[in-house]
Write a protein that holds these residues in place. Structure first.
Motif, PDB file in Angstrom:
ATOM      1  N   ARG A   1      26.124 -34.904 -55.660  1.00 16.21           N
ATOM      2  CA  ARG A   1      26.381 -34.153 -56.885  1.00 16.21           C
ATOM      3  C   ARG A   1      25.329 -33.099 -57.218  1.00 16.21           C
ATOM      4  O   ARG A   1      25.675 -31.970 -57.532  1.00 16.21           O
ATOM      5  N   ARG A   2      24.062 -33.436 -57.211  1.00 17.04           N
ATOM      6  CA  ARG A   2      23.058 -32.445 -57.619  1.00 17.04           C
ATOM      7  C   ARG A   2      22.929 -31.349 -56.558  1.00 17.04           C
ATOM      8  O   ARG A   2      23.293 -31.566 -55.402  1.00 17.04           O
TER       9      ARG A   2
ATOM     10  N   TRP B   1      23.699 -24.660 -52.427  1.00 15.28           N
ATOM     11  CA  TRP B   1      22.399 -25.199 -52.049  1.00 15.28           C
ATOM     12  C   TRP B   1      21.399 -25.039 -53.179  1.00 15.28           C
ATOM     13  O   TRP B   1      21.415 -24.035 -53.897  1.00 15.28           O
ATOM     14  N   GLY B   2      20.515 -26.014 -53.297  1.00 17.93           N
ATOM     15  CA  GLY B   2      19.383 -25.898 -54.201  1.00 17.93           C
ATOM     16  C   GLY B   2      18.236 -25.196 -53.477  1.00 17.93           C
ATOM     17  O   GLY B   2      18.411 -24.121 -52.912  1.00 17.93           O
ATOM     18  N   ARG B   3      17.070 -25.830 -53.452  1.00 17.26           N
ATOM     19  CA  ARG B   3      15.929 -25.226 -52.762  1.00 17.26           C
ATOM     20  C   ARG B   3      16.179 -25.183 -51.261  1.00 17.26           C
ATOM     21  O   ARG B   3      16.705 -26.133 -50.670  1.00 17.26           O
TER      22      ARG B   3
ATOM     23  N   ARG C   1      14.681 -12.765 -50.061  1.00 16.20           N
ATOM     24  CA  ARG C   1      14.508 -12.390 -51.471  1.00 16.20           C
ATOM     25  C   ARG C   1      15.095 -13.424 -52.424  1.00 16.20           C
ATOM     26  O   ARG C   1      14.836 -13.373 -53.629  1.00 16.20           O
ATOM     27  N   ASP C   2      15.893 -14.336 -51.906  1.00 15.09           N
ATOM     28  CA  ASP C   2      16.523 -15.358 -52.740  1.00 15.09           C
ATOM     29  C   ASP C   2      15.434 -16.265 -53.318  1.00 15.09           C
ATOM     30  O   ASP C   2      14.594 -16.785 -52.578  1.00 15.09           O
ATOM     31  N   PRO C   3      15.402 -16.472 -54.632  1.00 13.06           N
ATOM     32  CA  PRO C   3      14.339 -17.300 -55.225  1.00 13.06           C
ATOM     33  C   PRO C   3      14.361 -18.756 -54.771  1.00 13.06           C
ATOM     34  O   PRO C   3      13.364 -19.462 -54.940  1.00 13.06           O
ATOM     35  N   ARG C   4      15.443 -19.209 -54.168  1.00  8.84           N
ATOM     36  CA  ARG C   4      15.500 -20.584 -53.659  1.00  8.84           C
ATOM     37  C   ARG C   4      14.746 -20.739 -52.348  1.00  8.84           C
ATOM     38  O   ARG C   4      14.415 -21.866 -51.945  1.00  8.84           O
TER      39      ARG C   4
END
Length: 228
Positions: A65-66, A90-92, A121-124
């Motif tokens: 879920r997260r 996706w998260g990090r 450039r993606d902050p993740r």
């Protein structure tokens, strides 16, 4: 860039702690060569993209879920990273690459930046210059490990890469996965013995997916899940 005779042209050559790594251009293709052995090029990338897309599908089958935390082992030409950054679920996204030269080739203005600039450039996204097994031993846990650090379990360019596929290496992978996490390993050829090693390491839902290539035997991705 071409040499006038249609052969490859060396763009950069570095000697490092793991041997020689070379970036070549052959026509429109960029190629990474390590210790004289071809590793990858920019011709296709289907199997490298599948590595992360199918890992996410496996997580969804387990009702994850997260936003899942992803570790990509090996930056290469950037196909796996680009596929991960294209997926908002996706998260990090952490990429571990042991060759400083490969990271440099992806930096702004570098030869491979056209494939990875948006993803970087993606902050993740986080790029870590480290040996993969050493990073896995740091105590951080991920929901998916997508590993593409060599030509696969049965064909390593450097001997120390073989330790990743050993019982100790697979134990480190398992320890770095959250319960229900997915391990996906790219290989230039199928390895039934590696499937056995995954079972012996306690992984479940083990399968191998073949990806046709332009020439030669199919690439494969080995998938396995850590019990919840």
């Amino acid at each position: 860039m071409d040499d006038g005779a249609g052969g490859p042209v060396v763009l950069d050559r570095r000697d490092g702690p793991h041997g020689e790594v070379v970036l070549r251009q052959h026509g429109q293709l960029l190629q990474i060569i390590a210790n004289g052995t071809f590793l990858m090029d920019t011709s296709d990338g289907r199997s490298e993209r599948l590595l992360v897309r199918a890992a996410l599908e496996e997580l969804r089958r387990g009702a994850h879920r997260r936003p899942p935390r992803l570790l990509i082992g090996g930056l290469g030409v950037g196909f796996s990273l680009a596929a991960a950054a294209d997926e908002p679920a996706w998260g990090r996204i952490t990429v571990v690459e042991r060759e400083e030269a490969v990271i440099d080739w992806h930096r702004e203005g570098g030869p491979l930046s056209r494939l990875s600039a948006r993803a970087l450039r993606d902050p993740r996204t986080e790029i870590v210059h480290a040996d993969l097994l050493g990073h896995l031993g740091g105590g951080e846990r991920f929901d998916a490990l997508c590993l593409d650090i060599d030509n696969g379990p049965d064909w390593t360019v450097t001997e120390d890469n073989g330790s990743l596929y050993s019982p100790a290496g697979l134990a480190a992978c398992s320890a770095s996965l959250a319960p229900g996490g997915v391990l996906a390993v790219w290989s230039a050829q199928a390895s039934p013995t590696f499937e056995d090693a995954l079972r012996n390491a306690g992984f479940r839902r083990i399968r191998t997916e073949e990806i046709p290539v332009i020439r030669g035997v199919p690439d494969v991705v080995h998938f396995a899940t850590k019990p919840a």
